[in-house]
Structure formats: structure tokens, C-alpha cells
Design a protein around this motif. Structure first.
Motif, PDB file in Angstrom:
ATOM      1  N   ARG A 100       0.385  -1.327   0.149  1.00 47.11           N
ATOM      2  CA  ARG A 100       0.044  -0.293  -0.059  1.00 47.11           C
ATOM      3  C   ARG A 100       1.320   1.358   0.076  1.00 47.11           C
ATOM      4  NH1 ARG A 100      -2.122  -3.164   3.669  1.00 47.11           N
ATOM      5  NH2 ARG A 100      -0.736  -2.407   5.194  1.00 47.11           N
ATOM      6  N   ASP A 101       2.101   0.988   0.871  1.00 50.97           N
ATOM      7  CA  ASP A 101       2.613   2.355   0.721  1.00 50.97           C
ATOM      8  C   ASP A 101       4.287   1.835   0.856  1.00 50.97           C
ATOM      9  OD1 ASP A 101       3.246   1.054   3.208  1.00 50.97           O
ATOM     10  OD2 ASP A 101       1.759   3.196   3.932  1.00 50.97           O
ATOM     11  N   LYS A 102       5.092   2.920   1.258  1.00 51.19           N
ATOM     12  CA  LYS A 102       7.065   3.443   0.880  1.00 51.19           C
ATOM     13  C   LYS A 102       7.011   1.972   1.964  1.00 51.19           C
ATOM     14  CE  LYS A 102       8.412   6.713   3.383  1.00 51.19           C
ATOM     15  NZ  LYS A 102       9.255   7.738   3.572  1.00 51.19           N
ATOM     16  N   HIS A 103       6.102   2.225   3.554  1.00 52.39           N
ATOM     17  CA  HIS A 103       6.266   1.013   4.196  1.00 52.39           C
ATOM     18  C   HIS A 103       6.055  -0.217   4.172  1.00 52.39           C
ATOM     19  CE1 HIS A 103       7.319   5.047   6.305  1.00 52.39           C
ATOM     20  NE2 HIS A 103       5.871   5.050   6.224  1.00 52.39           N
ATOM     21  N   ASP A 104       5.266  -0.261   3.577  1.00 52.21           N
ATOM     22  CA  ASP A 104       5.567  -1.692   2.872  1.00 52.21           C
ATOM     23  C   ASP A 104       6.153  -2.414   1.696  1.00 52.21           C
ATOM     24  OD1 ASP A 104       3.007  -2.295   4.326  1.00 52.21           O
ATOM     25  OD2 ASP A 104       1.678  -1.696   2.483  1.00 52.21           O
ATOM     26  N   ILE A 105       6.736  -1.570   0.753  1.00 51.10           N
ATOM     27  CA  ILE A 105       7.512  -1.861  -0.156  1.00 51.10           C
ATOM     28  C   ILE A 105       8.687  -2.074   0.314  1.00 51.10           C
ATOM     29  CG2 ILE A 105       9.216  -0.644  -1.825  1.00 51.10           C
ATOM     30  CD1 ILE A 105       6.362   0.414  -2.891  1.00 51.10           C
ATOM     31  N   LYS A 106       9.366  -1.202   1.764  1.00 52.67           N
ATOM     32  CA  LYS A 106      11.061  -1.600   2.069  1.00 52.67           C
ATOM     33  C   LYS A 106      10.643  -2.392   2.791  1.00 52.67           C
ATOM     34  CE  LYS A 106      12.592   2.462   3.684  1.00 52.67           C
ATOM     35  NZ  LYS A 106      12.563   3.809   4.282  1.00 52.67           N
ATOM     36  N   ALA A 107       9.235  -3.583   3.859  1.00 54.88           N
ATOM     37  CA  ALA A 107       9.341  -3.913   3.963  1.00 54.88           C
ATOM     38  C   ALA A 107       9.379  -5.487   3.312  1.00 54.88           C
ATOM     39  CB  ALA A 107       8.163  -4.246   5.073  1.00 54.88           C
ATOM     40  N   ALA A 108       8.959  -5.640   2.183  1.00 57.63           N
ATOM     41  CA  ALA A 108       9.450  -6.834   0.860  1.00 57.63           C
ATOM     42  C   ALA A 108      10.089  -6.671   0.835  1.00 57.63           C
ATOM     43  CB  ALA A 108       8.229  -6.520   0.082  1.00 57.63           C
ATOM     44  N   LEU A 109      10.850  -5.620   0.547  1.00 61.09           N
ATOM     45  CA  LEU A 109      12.328  -5.909   0.269  1.00 61.09           C
ATOM     46  C   LEU A 109      13.157  -6.664   1.242  1.00 61.09           C
ATOM     47  CD1 LEU A 109      13.207  -2.190  -1.467  1.00 61.09           C
ATOM     48  CD2 LEU A 109      13.310  -4.356  -2.570  1.00 61.09           C
ATOM     49  N   GLN A 110      12.926  -6.201   2.474  1.00 61.18           N
ATOM     50  CA  GLN A 110      13.256  -6.496   3.677  1.00 61.18           C
ATOM     51  C   GLN A 110      13.407  -7.424   3.702  1.00 61.18           C
ATOM     52  OE1 GLN A 110      15.679  -5.228   6.086  1.00 61.18           O
ATOM     53  NE2 GLN A 110      16.009  -3.236   4.570  1.00 61.18           N
ATOM     54  N   ARG A 111      12.674  -8.907   4.175  1.00 61.23           N
ATOM     55  CA  ARG A 111      11.608  -9.701   3.903  1.00 61.23           C
ATOM     56  C   ARG A 111      12.591 -10.648   3.014  1.00 61.23           C
ATOM     57  NH1 ARG A 111       7.192  -7.279   5.565  1.00 61.23           N
ATOM     58  NH2 ARG A 111       6.148  -7.876   3.105  1.00 61.23           N
ATOM     59  N   LYS A 112      12.985  -9.904   1.346  1.00 59.61           N
ATOM     60  CA  LYS A 112      13.505 -11.034   0.822  1.00 59.61           C
ATOM     61  C   LYS A 112      15.455 -10.841   0.722  1.00 59.61           C
ATOM     62  CE  LYS A 112      10.061 -11.383  -2.836  1.00 59.61           C
ATOM     63  NZ  LYS A 112       9.805 -11.417  -4.864  1.00 59.61           N
ATOM     64  N   GLY A 113      15.918 -10.139   1.519  1.00 62.03           N
ATOM     65  CA  GLY A 113      17.109  -9.687   2.333  1.00 62.03           C
ATOM     66  C   GLY A 113      17.467  -8.847   1.172  1.00 62.03           C
ATOM     67  N   MET A 114      16.654  -7.539   0.883  1.00 60.29           N
ATOM     68  CA  MET A 114      17.120  -6.294  -0.250  1.00 60.29           C
ATOM     69  C   MET A 114      17.043  -5.355   0.266  1.00 60.29           C
ATOM     70  SD  MET A 114      19.299  -6.478  -3.113  1.00 60.29           S
ATOM     71  CE  MET A 114      18.842  -7.745  -3.524  1.00 60.29           C
ATOM     72  N   THR A 115      18.287  -4.168   0.219  1.00 62.17           N
ATOM     73  CA  THR A 115      18.327  -2.691   0.419  1.00 62.17           C
ATOM     74  C   THR A 115      18.312  -2.003  -0.572  1.00 62.17           C
ATOM     75  OG1 THR A 115      20.419  -3.240   0.625  1.00 62.17           O
ATOM     76  CG2 THR A 115      19.231  -3.525   2.592  1.00 62.17           C
ATOM     77  N   LEU A 116      17.953  -0.782  -0.941  1.00 63.31           N
ATOM     78  CA  LEU A 116      17.654  -0.147  -1.518  1.00 63.31           C
ATOM     79  C   LEU A 116      18.757   0.433  -2.244  1.00 63.31           C
ATOM     80  CD1 LEU A 116      14.579   2.726  -0.755  1.00 63.31           C
ATOM     81  CD2 LEU A 116      14.568   1.060  -2.607  1.00 63.31           C
TER      82      LEU A 116
END
Length: 97
Positions: free
Chosen positions: A6-22
Motif C-alpha cells: 500500500r505504501d513505501k513502508h510496505d515496499i521497504k518491508a517486502a524488500l527487507q523480507r527478501k534480504g534486499m536493500t534499496l
């Protein structure tokens, strides 16, 4: 992708769950990490596409306020008075007032 983003926090959380950073995602895609960090406040199509590709989600879902891409609307020339210059139009308005 089954989860709702839904928002940037969800995107960042999804990246973190996959072990990735921006920053790492930017390096993988050969882009400047600063452009990835600014993606929340400014449109950056390559960064948005890289994030969407990594999360396997449509870019329209991740950034719904930026898609579909809207172009500037220009009036058709048939609505313009091409014979009158701007100066003439201003003078006509002053005379009418």
C-alpha cells in the motif's frame, strides 16, 4: 506476489523480507543509490521498474499515484486563434473593459 503493498513502508518491508536493500538493488541494476532513496518523493522510472521487477509486482500497484503515465494536455490547434498575437488579444481585452 500475494501480499498487498500500500505504501513505501510496505515496499521497504517486502524488500527487507527478501534480504534486499534499496542501495544494493541500485548497485545490482547499475543505478545511483541516491536515486533509489529519492524514489519516494520524485518520479524515477528506472528505479520504480527495478523495485517492481525485484518484488515481482506491477509497477502500477507499487506506485499507483504515478501510473498510468499522464502526458500534458495540449489543446487542438482548431481552438486557437492563430491569427491574433498575444499583444492584440491583450489590447482587445483592455478595450473591452
Amino acid at each position: 506476489m500475494t501480499e498487498k503493498i500500500r505504501d513505501k513502508h510496505d515496499i521497504k518491508a517486502a524488500l527487507q523480507r527478501k534480504g534486499m536493500t534499496l542501495t544494493r538493488l541500485a548497485e545490482i541494476n547499475g543505478l545511483n543509490p541516491n536515486t533509489f532513496r529519492a524514489v519516494w518523493s520524485r518520479t524515477n522510472r528506472p528505479a520504480e521498474a527495478a523495485i517492481a521487477s525485484f518484488l515481482e509486482a506491477p509497477v502500477e500497484q507499487l506506485f499507483p499515484d504515478r501510473y498510468p503515465i499522464q502526458t500534458t494536455r495540449i489543446l487542438d490547434s482548431k481552438y486557437l486563434d492563430t491569427k491574433a498575437s498575444q499583444k492584440t488579444v491583450r489590447e482587445n481585452r483592455k478595450a473591452a473593459a
